[in-house]
Design an enzyme around this catalytic site. Structure first.
Site, PDB file in Angstrom:
ATOM      1  N   CYS A   2       1.010  -1.204  -0.167  1.00 29.89           N
ATOM      2  CA  CYS A   2       0.079   0.032  -0.088  1.00 29.89           C
ATOM      3  C   CYS A   2       0.844   1.227   0.095  1.00 29.89           C
ATOM      4  CB  CYS A   2      -0.896   0.024   1.333  1.00 29.89           C
ATOM      5  SG  CYS A   2      -1.787  -1.472   1.383  1.00 29.89           S
ATOM      6  N   ARG A  27       1.349   1.255  -6.031  1.00 26.88           N
ATOM      7  CA  ARG A  27       1.587   0.481  -4.958  1.00 26.88           C
ATOM      8  C   ARG A  27       0.402  -0.495  -4.640  1.00 26.88           C
ATOM      9  NH1 ARG A  27       6.256   1.810  -2.303  1.00 26.88           N
ATOM     10  NH2 ARG A  27       5.604   0.698  -0.274  1.00 26.88           N
ATOM     11  N   TRP A  73      -3.825  -1.790  -1.355  1.00 24.53           N
ATOM     12  CA  TRP A  73      -3.879  -3.260  -2.245  1.00 24.53           C
ATOM     13  C   TRP A  73      -4.214  -4.160  -1.034  1.00 24.53           C
ATOM     14  CZ3 TRP A  73      -0.801  -7.704  -2.125  1.00 24.53           C
ATOM     15  CH2 TRP A  73      -1.041  -8.513  -3.024  1.00 24.53           C
ATOM     16  N   ASN A  97       0.841   0.011   6.205  1.00 26.31           N
ATOM     17  CA  ASN A  97       1.438  -0.708   4.831  1.00 26.31           C
ATOM     18  C   ASN A  97       2.105  -1.821   5.457  1.00 26.31           C
ATOM     19  OD1 ASN A  97       2.551  -1.708   2.429  1.00 26.31           O
ATOM     20  ND2 ASN A  97       4.111  -0.223   2.529  1.00 26.31           N
ATOM     21  N   GLY A  98       1.679  -3.051   5.088  1.00 23.67           N
ATOM     22  CA  GLY A  98       2.364  -4.251   5.927  1.00 23.67           C
ATOM     23  C   GLY A  98       1.256  -5.202   6.223  1.00 23.67           C
ATOM     24  N   GLU A 463       9.004 -14.449 -19.699  1.00 23.80           N
ATOM     25  CA  GLU A 463       8.656 -13.242 -19.611  1.00 23.80           C
ATOM     26  C   GLU A 463       7.700 -12.485 -20.547  1.00 23.80           C
ATOM     27  OE1 GLU A 463       9.045 -11.190 -17.483  1.00 23.80           O
ATOM     28  OE2 GLU A 463       9.061  -9.020 -18.289  1.00 23.80           O
ATOM     29  N   LYS A 467       4.124 -11.198 -19.351  1.00 21.85           N
ATOM     30  CA  LYS A 467       3.837  -9.682 -19.831  1.00 21.85           C
ATOM     31  C   LYS A 467       2.239  -9.578 -20.279  1.00 21.85           C
ATOM     32  CE  LYS A 467       6.215  -7.288 -18.069  1.00 21.85           C
ATOM     33  NZ  LYS A 467       6.985  -8.144 -17.283  1.00 21.85           N
ATOM     34  N   GLU A 470      -0.241 -10.574 -17.473  1.00 20.69           N
ATOM     35  CA  GLU A 470      -0.375  -9.710 -16.495  1.00 20.69           C
ATOM     36  C   GLU A 470      -1.045  -8.129 -17.158  1.00 20.69           C
ATOM     37  OE1 GLU A 470       2.965  -8.368 -13.909  1.00 20.69           O
ATOM     38  OE2 GLU A 470       4.330  -8.202 -15.557  1.00 20.69           O
ATOM     39  N   HIS A 486       5.062 -33.514 -25.300  1.00 19.63           N
ATOM     40  CA  HIS A 486       4.926 -34.326 -24.227  1.00 19.63           C
ATOM     41  C   HIS A 486       3.442 -34.030 -23.650  1.00 19.63           C
ATOM     42  CE1 HIS A 486       8.867 -36.053 -25.040  1.00 19.63           C
ATOM     43  NE2 HIS A 486       9.344 -35.027 -25.041  1.00 19.63           N
ATOM     44  N   LYS A 583       2.648  -2.992  -7.431  1.00 20.92           N
ATOM     45  CA  LYS A 583       4.114  -2.895  -8.228  1.00 20.92           C
ATOM     46  C   LYS A 583       5.009  -3.716  -7.438  1.00 20.92           C
ATOM     47  CE  LYS A 583       7.301  -1.397 -10.715  1.00 20.92           C
ATOM     48  NZ  LYS A 583       7.351  -1.783 -11.989  1.00 20.92           N
TER      49      LYS A 583
HETATM   50  O1  M6R Z   1      10.213  -5.833  -7.196  1.00 25.89           O
HETATM   51  P1  M6R Z   1      10.652  -6.966  -7.613  1.00 25.89           P
HETATM   52  O2  M6R Z   1      11.574  -6.973  -8.897  1.00 25.89           O
HETATM   53  O3  M6R Z   1      11.260  -7.948  -6.515  1.00 25.89           O
HETATM   54  O4  M6R Z   1       9.350  -7.629  -8.007  1.00 25.89           O
HETATM   55  C1  M6R Z   1       9.270  -9.048  -8.489  1.00 25.89           C
HETATM   56  C2  M6R Z   1       7.978  -9.389  -9.027  1.00 25.89           C
HETATM   57  O5  M6R Z   1       6.785  -9.131  -8.044  1.00 25.89           O
HETATM   58  C3  M6R Z   1       7.714  -8.459 -10.338  1.00 25.89           C
HETATM   59  O6  M6R Z   1       8.644  -8.643 -11.337  1.00 25.89           O
HETATM   60  C4  M6R Z   1       6.406  -8.740 -10.977  1.00 25.89           C
HETATM   61  O7  M6R Z   1       6.345 -10.240 -11.643  1.00 25.89           O
HETATM   62  C5  M6R Z   1       5.938  -7.923 -12.075  1.00 25.89           C
HETATM   63  N1  M6R Z   1       4.469  -7.866 -11.903  1.00 25.89           N
HETATM   64  C6  M6R Z   1       6.473  -8.315 -13.331  1.00 25.89           C
HETATM   65  O8  M6R Z   1       6.257  -7.517 -14.301  1.00 25.89           O
END
Ligand code: M6R
Length: 588
Positions: A2, A27, A73, A97-98, A463, A467, A470, A486, A583
């Protein structure tokens, strides 16, 4: 995670807090709220959804000079007005936050004492405990000290008490929090971009430190309430980095910063084809573990290929949430590398702590300066990506990949390989200038997509697939090209998009065979390669420049990012703030 912003000063507080929250929206963005002092009373306004929805309910011109705000969040309890922060019980109003891990037992105890709760959050126990212990402690600082001694878990807190109309209190353990200083007042915030419109002077709060800010001054106390002196830092980046600057989305803006990010990262570690002293030698390590989450983990998968191939050192890669609980085989010659854009990802941080506790050397590859992972690792190498606002990482991925390729060279001790990095920025620029809409149209029509490749190309597939999932909400699977037959090949039907990546030329015929297998079953192939292709087995082709294997992943990821962006745009998705995400994930 958050976002928290608080302001007390000579200017109206609500515009400052709201503008700060907008910069922290990355965040968490499922609900938001503010508490502000108005006519000597604490008023609270909360709303489900974005800061813009909250803003409609607020009079920004209200004569209020002290406020705390929060963007959420959800972890405990659905996004709703009652679960949004601030939470207030008795005389205490709190933003958090936490995660409070022992909140259930605390809540039960407090209920027995007659305290009524209005939300299903873990946070609400905090104002309840503060209010309860304040009655006996009769001093706000002593009460905060007492309560943080009871809380288990992670927290950054902004606190207002009805009995103190001049000060905002703050404390952190685990979750980040800064104080910021301006001629017109003081701030608390979860991250620097929140305050950059007003000031670039800030103070990092350390674990369990308690701060008190008012319009003229600040005090920071250790956990024994002894006042301590803190270093005032200056943030070197510009506010521009956190603005859209004419781009439609942060994701697009950040992808278009990749040429600069590449050069900034390269030039920080290399000059005239030699390493600078910013890059240690790491001579003693003959075994490497790379630990990370999400996209950062996929950078680790790329790095495994590069380090093993160029430096001949075995590399084990694991996701942090697994690594921290499993039996790890390491010794004093093992280097555990944690890759994290934010430097705050809870699982990655805990994996780092686990390795440290076991006496193993750690190296952090981090973007956010002075983040927890950066500060706790034995060595830290920063990627020079600048603030990344879009939830889906792009430029930080490219910067991490660049740095890991440099590290592979460092570990190989073959400095002559550094020449392969020269001029890559020109290719980045050229790939960025292409149009990816046609490829995106093909994918946007479908509900399922496959990415296939081998070795380092498989890591890139992971990756590319993430992308797409998400940002565009397309079910997408990455597979090692040879493994599809397989079982998973049964999912290929007429028109299923399959993106094949092949930059490892010695195995190109094998990957091409696998692509032909799916083409024979009706798949629509988008083929990404760096070699001319004679066979016409694909529907669409992306030809990349043919560079050394060492730097190839740096340019290959760019079309994957731009295709995902274009698909998300065609589908009308909320590109910078995809549903359900935040994030950086500061919960385990
Ligand atoms: O801040 P970080 O690099 O540790 O975050 C890791 C993952 O949470 C982050 O890469 C996440 O998978 C992103 N949504 C990818 O776009």
């Amino acid at each position: 995670m958050c976002g928290i912003v608080g302001y007390v000063g000579k200017e109206r507080a609500l515009p400052r807090v709201l503008s700060g929250l907008k910069f922290l929206e990355y965040r968490g963005y499922d609900s938001a709220g503010v508490a502000y002092l108005f006519n000597d009373e604490v008023k609270i306004t909360k709303e489900v959804g974005r800061i813009s929805s909250l803003e409609k309910l607020i009079d920004l011109d209200a004569d209020s000079y002290m406020a705390i705000g929060h963007t959420r969040w959800a972890t405990h309890g659905e996004p709703s007005v009652s679960n949004s922060h601030p939470h207030r019980i008795g005389k205490f109003t709190v933003v958090h936050n936490g995660i409070i891990e022992n909140y259930l037992s605390l809540k039960e105890d407090l209920k027995k004492k007659g305290i009524k709760f209005l939300s299903s959050t873990d946070t609400e126990v905090i104002p309840a405990l503060l209010d309860y212990y304040y009655k006996s402690e009769k001093d706000i600082l002593k009460t905060i000290k007492k309560v943080i001694g009871i809380l288990e878990g992670s927290f950054a807190l902004g606190i207002i008490c009805d009995d103190d109309k001049e000060n905002i209190y703050a404390v952190r353990r685990g979750s980040p929090l800064i104080l910021a200083l301006d001629k017109m007042g003081m701030f608390i915030a979860s991250d620097v971009p929140a305050i950059l419109c007003y000031t670039n002077k800030y103070i990092l709060l350390e674990q369990n430190e308690i701060a008190k800010i008012n319009k003229n001054s600040y005090q920071v106390y250790d956990q024994n309430l002894k006042e301590i002196k803190k270093e005032v830092k200056t943030f070197e980046g510009s506010q521009d980095a956190a603005m859209l600057n004419g781009y439609e989305h942060y994701m697009l803006k950040e992808i278009h910063e990749e040429e600069k990010v590449y050069l900034d990262t390269l030039n920080y570690y290399v000059s005239d084809n030699s390493f600078k002293e910013t890059m240690p030698e790491f001579k003693k390590y003959n075994n490497i573990h790379i630990v990370a989450c999400g996209s950062a983990y996929y950078v680790g998968c790329i790095a495994k290929n590069l380090i093993e191939n160029y430096a001949n050192i075995p590399v084990y890669v694991e996701v942090a949430s697994e690594y921290r609980y499993k039996k790890n085989f390491y010794d004093s010659n093992t280097l555990v590398i944690i890759i994290s854009q934010s430097g705050e990802t809870a699982d990655s941080l805990e994996a780092l702590r686990r390795a440290k506790n076991d006496g193993i050397d750690t190296l952090a590859i981090v973007n956010v300066v002075l983040s927890s992972i950066a500060r706790e690792a034995k060595y830290t190498l920063y990627v020079k990506a600048g603030p990344e606002i879009a939830v889906a990482t792009t430029k930080a991925f490219l910067a991490q990949t660049t740095l890991m390729a440099l590290l592979a060279v460092r570990l190989s001790r073959k400095n002559e390989l550094l020449k392969e990095f020269v001029g890559v920025e020109k290719y980045i620029n050229e790939i960025l200038s292409r149009n990816y809409l046609d490829y995106a149209k093909e994918i946007a029509k479908s509900n399922d997509t496959f990415f296939i490749g081998r070795l380092v190309d498989y890591a890139l597939c992971l990756e590319g697939s993430l992308k797409l999932k998400e940002t565009a909400y397309i079910n997408s699977v990455a597979f090692q090209a040879g493994e599809l037959k397989h079982g998973t090949i049964s999912l290929i039907t007429k028109g299923t998009p399959v993106i094949g990546i092949c930059t490892c030329h010695e195995i190109a015929p094998k990957t091409i065979s696998n692509l032909k297998e799916v083409a024979a079953r009706g798949a629509k192939i988008i083929y990404i390669t760096s070699e001319e292709v004679e066979d016409n087995f694909y529907d669409k082709l992306i030809i990349l420049p043919k560079l050394a294997d060492l730097v190839m992943p740096i340019i290959t990821v760019i079309p994957l990012q731009l295709i995902a962006y274009e698909v998300a745009k065609l589908k009308g998705c909320d590109i910078d703030k995809p549903r359900n995400l935040a994030k950086s994930v500061t919960v385990e």
